[in-house]
Design an enzyme around this catalytic site. Structure first.
Site: not given
Ligand SMILES: NC(=O)c1ccc[n+]([C@@H]2O[C@H](COP(=O)([O-])OP(=O)(O)OC[C@H]3O[C@@H](n4cnc5c(N)ncnc54)[C@H](OP(=O)(O)O)[C@@H]3O)[C@@H](O)[C@H]2O)c1
Length: 335
Positions: A105-106, A134, A138, A177
């Site tokens: 993820s970014s 998170y 990641k 989101h």
């Protein structure tokens, strides 16, 4: 026929990958629901891999959510994701998968990374505190793939997508989101006849959004063409402010609504835009523009919530093509 395992196939991303792979020939898509296979359980994951021997693995399962979920459930976000990444990567190595594509993820990039964020910004500064758990999980996933590549020569690659949206998204106001949450808020205000729609934060932060069908296409492209150790960004390279996003969704869902920004709520980072030049150089670009993507997603939302014929039930029990061995043989894996 190639055996392809999509881990997390009922989710936003996994279901889009299953739709994308349906266009391919000579391919057997393998899936297992969470109830059949808890991906946090290494023994069960090993057992499943031994029985089903996937050759290609899309690792797109995980505990995922927006700002509220991330800040109130950090233990779940780090525990679940670290375990899911570790068990699937390890089993893919152990049972000889030819290739694995891991989705990060970014959020992995530092809070103050120069914008747009290049892949080389990884681990150059402190992370955004609201989703640090998170992000750490990641980042560990990227390092895991690189470590297996270095030690065992595994062809495991990592892709870092920007914010995603599309059919089968999570529209729950607490765990979702920003984009699906806004669609739902405007929709419910329209249904209730309430003019005011309250948006969290000041509206000034800028964000990038990619339609999940574009992401799925990029994943299929990278599975075929990308083989480097370094992770690769996947996005549109275009961003807009939260205010502009809210105005766009208002136009599509409820044009007469009045926007109210609740500045007492957190904004998160001011800007999060991916540098996608490496992906563009490889030859992949997004096709679905934001307005068109939001229109079709709202259409899906309306049909799914009305239970319309031909529309996949959100998070339904679908695409189950392969049973874990213990479901058919009665054997319970050693845990
Ligand atoms: N959504 C975004 O905007 C976004 C942005 C960047 C990156 N990503 C990445 O994309 C990946 C997928 O995200 P998503 O948005 O598709 O999430 P999602 O819609 O919540 O789907 C996650 C999937 O993982 C499965 N799963 C979770 N825990 C599991 C477990 N213990 N055992 C088995 N399956 C489990 C879920 O199963 P159930 O169906 O049973 O719940 C679901 O199918 C994640 O790695 C995420 O970090 C997402």
């Amino acid at each position: 026929m190639n055996r392809v395992f999509v881990a997390g196939h009922r989710g936003l991303v996994g279901s889009a990958i299953v739709r994308r792979l349906a266009r391919e020939r000579d391919l057997q898509v393998q899936t297992a629901t969470r109830e059949q296979l808890d991906l946090r359980d290494q023994a069960a994951v090993n057992y499943w891999f031994k029985a089903n021997r996937p050759e290609y693995v899309y690792l797109v399962a995980g505990t995922v959510g927006g700002i509220i979920a991330n800040s109130t459930r950090p233990a779940e976000f780090i525990y679940d994701n670290m375990l899911i990444h570790a068990t699937v990567v390890h089993a893919a190595h152990q049972y000889g998968a030819k290739k694995l594509l891991y989705l990060g993820s970014s959020c992995i990039y530092p809070r103050h990374a120069p914008q747009p964020m290049t892949e080389s910004a990884l681990l150059t500064g402190a992370l955004e505190p609201t989703n640090e758990s998170y992000a750490i999980a990641k980042i560990a996933g990227i390092k895991l793939c690189q470590a297996y590549r270095r030690q065992y020569g595994s062809n495991f690659v990592s892709a870092m997508p920007t914010n995603l949206y599309g059919p089968n998204d999570n529209f729950d106001l607490v765990t979702s989101h920003v984009l699906p949450a806004m669609i739902r808020k405007f929709h419910e205000a329209k249904e209730a006849g309430t003019r005011e729609v309250v948006i969290w934060g000041t509206g000034t932060p800028r964000r990038e959004f990619l339609h999940v069908d574009d992401l799925a296409d990029a994943c299929a492209f990278l599975m075929e063409r990308y083989g480097e150790a370094e992770h690769i960004n996947v996005g549109t390279g275009v961003d807009l402010s939260i205010r502009e996003l809210a105005e766009m969704i208002r136009e599509i869902v409820y044009p007469s609504a009045r926007l109210v920004f609740d500045a007492s709520k957190p904004d998160g980072p001011l800007r999060k835009l991916l540098d996608v030049s490496r992906l563009h150089t490889l030859g992949w670009r997004h096709r679905i523009e934001l307005r068109q993507g939001i229109e079709s997603t709202y259409d899906w939302f309306l049909r799914a919530h009305a239970g319309a014929d031909g529309v996949e039930a959100p998070r339904g029990d679908r695409h189950v093509s392969v049973q874990p061995a213990w479901h058919t043989s009665g054997v319970t894996p050693a845990v």
